[in-house]
Design an enzyme around this catalytic site. Structure first.
Site, PDB file in Angstrom:
ATOM      1  N   HIS A   1     -64.677 -28.950  10.700  1.00  0.00           N
ATOM      2  CA  HIS A   1     -63.233 -29.237  10.747  1.00  0.00           C
ATOM      3  C   HIS A   1     -62.794 -29.407  12.205  1.00  0.00           C
ATOM      4  O   HIS A   1     -61.792 -28.838  12.642  1.00  0.00           O
ATOM      5  CB  HIS A   1     -62.419 -28.137  10.052  1.00  0.00           C
ATOM      6  CG  HIS A   1     -62.692 -28.022   8.581  1.00  0.00           C
ATOM      7  ND1 HIS A   1     -61.758 -28.294   7.608  1.00  0.00           N
ATOM      8  CD2 HIS A   1     -63.825 -27.686   7.913  1.00  0.00           C
ATOM      9  CE1 HIS A   1     -62.293 -28.113   6.398  1.00  0.00           C
ATOM     10  NE2 HIS A   1     -63.546 -27.743   6.556  1.00  0.00           N
TER      11      HIS A   1
ATOM     12  N   TYR B   1     -67.833 -18.546  10.782  1.00  0.00           N
ATOM     13  CA  TYR B   1     -66.649 -18.842  11.597  1.00  0.00           C
ATOM     14  C   TYR B   1     -66.676 -18.003  12.871  1.00  0.00           C
ATOM     15  O   TYR B   1     -66.267 -18.464  13.938  1.00  0.00           O
ATOM     16  CB  TYR B   1     -65.340 -18.578  10.823  1.00  0.00           C
ATOM     17  CG  TYR B   1     -65.074 -19.502   9.649  1.00  0.00           C
ATOM     18  CD1 TYR B   1     -66.109 -20.220   9.044  1.00  0.00           C
ATOM     19  CD2 TYR B   1     -63.798 -19.674   9.121  1.00  0.00           C
ATOM     20  CE1 TYR B   1     -65.869 -21.059   7.962  1.00  0.00           C
ATOM     21  CE2 TYR B   1     -63.549 -20.521   8.048  1.00  0.00           C
ATOM     22  CZ  TYR B   1     -64.590 -21.199   7.468  1.00  0.00           C
ATOM     23  OH  TYR B   1     -64.359 -22.028   6.403  1.00  0.00           O
TER      24      TYR B   1
HETATM   25  C1  HEM Z   1     -70.746 -21.328   3.368  1.00  0.00           C
HETATM   26  C2  HEM Z   1     -69.833 -22.232   3.351  1.00  0.00           C
HETATM   27  C3  HEM Z   1     -69.026 -22.653   4.561  1.00  0.00           C
HETATM   28  C4  HEM Z   1     -69.387 -22.737   5.877  1.00  0.00           C
HETATM   29  C5  HEM Z   1     -70.735 -22.382   6.494  1.00  0.00           C
HETATM   30  C6  HEM Z   1     -68.233 -23.185   6.625  1.00  0.00           C
HETATM   31  C7  HEM Z   1     -68.200 -23.382   7.993  1.00  0.00           C
HETATM   32  C8  HEM Z   1     -67.090 -23.633   8.751  1.00  0.00           C
HETATM   33  C9  HEM Z   1     -66.994 -23.542  10.177  1.00  0.00           C
HETATM   34  C10 HEM Z   1     -68.142 -23.183  11.106  1.00  0.00           C
HETATM   35  C11 HEM Z   1     -65.720 -23.845  10.532  1.00  0.00           C
HETATM   36  C12 HEM Z   1     -65.134 -23.813  11.963  1.00  0.00           C
HETATM   37  C13 HEM Z   1     -64.538 -22.437  12.225  1.00  0.00           C
HETATM   38  C14 HEM Z   1     -63.956 -22.231  13.620  1.00  0.00           C
HETATM   39  O1  HEM Z   1     -64.594 -22.580  14.651  1.00  0.00           O
HETATM   40  O2  HEM Z   1     -62.847 -21.669  13.718  1.00  0.00           O
HETATM   41  C15 HEM Z   1     -65.008 -24.119   9.325  1.00  0.00           C
HETATM   42  C16 HEM Z   1     -63.684 -24.464   9.245  1.00  0.00           C
HETATM   43  C17 HEM Z   1     -62.985 -24.586   8.058  1.00  0.00           C
HETATM   44  N1  HEM Z   1     -63.469 -24.398   6.770  1.00  0.00           N
HETATM   45 FE1  HEM Z   1     -65.310 -23.892   6.270  1.00  0.00          FE
HETATM   46  N2  HEM Z   1     -67.205 -23.387   5.751  1.00  0.00           N
HETATM   47  C18 HEM Z   1     -67.642 -23.057   4.482  1.00  0.00           C
HETATM   48  C19 HEM Z   1     -66.918 -23.105   3.318  1.00  0.00           C
HETATM   49  C20 HEM Z   1     -65.601 -23.441   3.224  1.00  0.00           C
HETATM   50  C21 HEM Z   1     -64.837 -23.459   2.004  1.00  0.00           C
HETATM   51  C22 HEM Z   1     -65.319 -23.002   0.616  1.00  0.00           C
HETATM   52  C23 HEM Z   1     -63.615 -23.897   2.333  1.00  0.00           C
HETATM   53  C24 HEM Z   1     -62.513 -24.114   1.345  1.00  0.00           C
HETATM   54  C25 HEM Z   1     -61.450 -23.656   1.185  1.00  0.00           C
HETATM   55  C26 HEM Z   1     -63.576 -24.118   3.775  1.00  0.00           C
HETATM   56  C27 HEM Z   1     -62.489 -24.530   4.520  1.00  0.00           C
HETATM   57  C28 HEM Z   1     -62.435 -24.603   5.887  1.00  0.00           C
HETATM   58  C29 HEM Z   1     -61.248 -24.945   6.625  1.00  0.00           C
HETATM   59  C30 HEM Z   1     -59.884 -25.241   6.033  1.00  0.00           C
HETATM   60  C31 HEM Z   1     -61.595 -24.940   7.982  1.00  0.00           C
HETATM   61  C32 HEM Z   1     -60.696 -25.285   9.172  1.00  0.00           C
HETATM   62  C33 HEM Z   1     -60.064 -24.064   9.732  1.00  0.00           C
HETATM   63  C34 HEM Z   1     -59.281 -24.445  10.959  1.00  0.00           C
HETATM   64  O3  HEM Z   1     -58.488 -25.405  10.895  1.00  0.00           O
HETATM   65  O4  HEM Z   1     -59.465 -23.767  11.974  1.00  0.00           O
HETATM   66  N3  HEM Z   1     -64.804 -23.840   4.275  1.00  0.00           N
HETATM   67  N4  HEM Z   1     -65.853 -23.989   8.236  1.00  0.00           N
END
Ligand code: HEM
Ligand code: HEM
Ligand code: HEM
Lengths: 352, 187
Positions: free
Chosen positions: A60, A326
């Site tokens: 993201h 995260y």
């Molecule tokens: C094991 C599964 C997942 C992994 C490994 C993963 C990994 C990541 C990582 C590494 C980030 C960046 C975080 C940061 O630097 O602050 C991220 C952001 C995000 N993820 Fe996931 N994610 C997973 C599942 C999900 C799921 C199920 C959702 C659904 C709701 C989701 C929604 C988001 C959102 C909305 C962001 C953006 C947050 C922001 O704007 O800072 N993720 N994800």
């Protein structure tokens, strides 16, 4: 000095114990367990797929900061002691984004947008949530997520994922069926403001008696002019939001859906039937936006397990994995911002 | 005046209780950041309150240490070993205070609520600052590794006294009756 056998054995005991202790630490810490899925390996796959973009979120990566407040209407107060559900205002710092690790991706390249929110409760507690504009997640476990990310790795020759590898992944993972059915008809929207954002993972609301109820929540847009994104403009989403906010705040209803007995509470790949009971807990009002490299959302980790009293995580294995991954992504990008020794240097947005 | 032949009973109790807690914390910490399974959340939920408990006990222990002299080391111990013993003991005291403070401080700087157990929330001890967070988070890791290595050396030295030299140093920290020979330091 003569060393008797007993002497040597004692030295061996001391050295042996030291070695066993170090080896045990090495095993627990993952250095001697190369096949364990660690947060580092999971986050590395984002860098492998999208390249290294210092200072940015590893997933993201492209997005904007927003701010506003949540106006609770009291309707969910009977189900949760969280102060955010009482009648009244809670300030919110949020972020809209595109999934994927490329901060320069074209807005039309993916049919999914995301909304992340941090509610600062009056009692000092916090509620952080990251929601995607899709009803289900493709997979149920972190291991399957890792395999999916590996299968989606761009082929160096074409710069695109290998369709055969992706097809093989989906064939081996029947739990992706609901997601595949949805994504077939999904189109990249023209606006962040017209999207419905789903928690996808389930949580528990905890009431004053300590009773827990399994829920999923969603931010349902009040804007009704949804449409497909314009062709030829890679950055239309931020522009659209700016234009809308110049006219007035954007609003969403926080809709809480309660599980019926037997609904899967720990599986993000399985949606609940659409007739489940819902409660609208209040209105999210977004009235400001800032660029993500200088806005307040930059330094927030929207870890979905940071929850106030009155909301508890479910046993969905994705939640723990998200928390761990995260944290690792957050450490990488903040270390880059802080110019820690060994960290890559961020490139200013304007000079890229 | 005679120096004592053993550590104060409370010091011995604290030493062994905290040895268990600190070693557990090192393994919990290393394990929780190396897994994406549910263990990550479960271990973190233990890590924070246990770490704060160590901070409180370490303060009490240091106060006790400053009031009660420890037994002196055997007179025939080479100078470098005396220096190593003194330096490593103070390093252990410093780290058992620094690590929980770093943990608490880095969560504060990262803007996270510092929650112990289900409901207890500690105040932030530092302002929200992501750059500070990054420095403290890395310091928490590397000082934890330093604590681990110091612990391994300290344990090996303790066993060297108990098994090889058999000079009563280990016994002075054990709950047993065996005592080090009293050392008369002045008339
Ligand atoms: C094991 C599964 C997942 C992994 C490994 C993963 C990994 C990541 C990582 C590494 C980030 C960046 C975080 C940061 O630097 O602050 C991220 C952001 C995000 N993820 Fe996931 N994610 C997973 C599942 C999900 C799921 C199920 C959702 C659904 C709701 C989701 C929604 C988001 C959102 C909305 C962001 C953006 C947050 C922001 O704007 O800072 N993720 N994800
Ligand atoms: C004697 C006390 C402590 C010891 C020995 C200790 C040890 C550790 C170790 C070894 C790690 C893993 C570091 C790495 O490899 O990255 C760690 C991580 C961590 N510790 Fe501690 N710690 C202590 C106290 C605390 C306290 C009091 C807190 C908070 C109140 C805390 C919060 C954390 C957090 C949040 C992480 C990182 C979790 C993540 O990134 O997912 N620690 N600790
Ligand atoms: C992480 C675990 C441990 C910590 C943090 C720790 C810490 C300390 C500290 C700070 C002292 C100095 C006491 C003082 O002078 O006030 C000490 C003394 C001592 N420790 Fe440990 N210790 C640990 C584990 C062990 C283990 C596993 C052994 C077993 C061999 C051990 C044996 C001793 C002995 C024999 C002394 C007395 C040394 C003397 O007479 O000067 N310790 N420990």
């Amino acid at each position: 000095m003569t060393i008797r056998f007993g002497h040597a054995a004692r030295w061996a005991l001391i050295g042996g114990l030291a070695c066993v202790t170090v080896a045990a630490f090495g095993y627990v810490g993952g250095w001697l367990a190369p096949h364990r899925l660690t947060p580092q390996r999971l986050v590395d796959t984002f860098e492998d797929n999208a390249g290294l973009h210092p200072g940015y979120r590893r997933n993201h990566a492209k997005g904007v900061c927003v701010a506003g407040w949540f106006e609770g209407n009291g309707a969910a107060g009977a189900y949760s002691t969280a102060a955010v559900f009482a009648r009244g205002r809670t300030p919110v710092v949020g972020r809209f984004a595109l999934p994927g690790g490329n901060p320069y991706a074209a807005d039309g390249s993916v049919p999914i947008r995301s909304m992340a929110l941090r509610f600062n409760l009056p009692d000092g507690g916090q509620w952080r949530t990251g929601m995607n504009a899709m009803p289900v997640f493709p997979v149920s476990t972190p291991q399957a997520f890792y395999e999916q990310a590996r299968a989606a790795r761009p082929d160096p020759a074409t710069g695109k994922p290998d369709p055969a590898r992706l097809a093989a992944f989906f064939a081996a993972h029947p739990e992706t069926a609901a997601f595949r059915a949805w994504v077939k008809q999904a189109r990249p929207s023209a606006s962040y403001a017209t999207e419905r954002y789903d928690s996808i993972n389930a949580f528990y609301l905890v009431d004053a008696q300590g009773q827990q109820r399994a829920v999923r929540w969603a931010m349902v847009p009040q804007a009704a002019d949804a449409g497909p994104g314009p062709a030829g403009d890679p950055d239309y989403l931020a522009r659209d939001l700016q234009q809308r906010l110049a006219v007035g705040p954007q609003r969403w209803n926080l809709r809480i859906t309660f599980a019926a007995p037997g609904d899967p509470v720990d599986d993000a790949a399985r949606p609940w039937p659409s007739d489940r009971r819902t409660v609208d807990a209040g209105t999210l009002v977004i009235d400001r936006m800032q660029p993500q490299d200088s806005g307040p959302c930059r330094d927030i980790n929207y870890d979905p397990t940071v929850l106030p009293e009155g909301i508890a995580p479910s046993a969905d294995p994705l939640l723990a994995a998200r928390s761990a991954a995260y944290a690792d992504s957050y450490l990488r990008r903040t270390a880059e911002e802080a110019h820690l020794p060994g960290a890559a240097r961020p490139v200013p947005e304007a000079t890229r | 005046m005679n120096t004592p032949t053993t550590f104060h009973p409370l010091a011995r109790l604290l030493h062994w209780a905290m040895a268990g807690m600190i070693v557990a914390m090192l393994f919990i910490g290393a394990g929780m950041v190396a897994t994406v399974s549910e263990r990550h959340s479960g271990l973190l939920a233990i890590h924070k309150p246990l770490g704060i408990a160590i901070l409180l006990l370490a303060i009490a222990r240091l106060a006790l240490r400053l009031r009660h002299r420890p037994p002196s080391l055997p007179a025939d111990l080479p100078l470098w070993q005396r220096l190593a013993a003194t330096a490593s003991h103070w390093l252990l005291y410093a780290l058992m205070l620094a690590l929980p403070l770093l943990g608490w401080g880095m969560l504060s700087a990262g803007g996270y609520p510092v929650i112990l157990g289900d409901t207890m929330r500690l105040p932030a001890i530092l302002p929200e600052n992501a750059l500070l967070f990054a420095w403290l988070r890395e310091a928490h890791r590397y000082l934890a590794w330093l604590l681990f290595l110091t612990f391994v050396a300290h344990m090996s030295a303790g066993l060297y006294h108990g098994l090889v030299r058999r000079d009563g140093v280990l016994a002075s920290m054990l709950p047993s009756r065996r005592r080090r020979e009293p050392v008369v330091t002045d008339g």
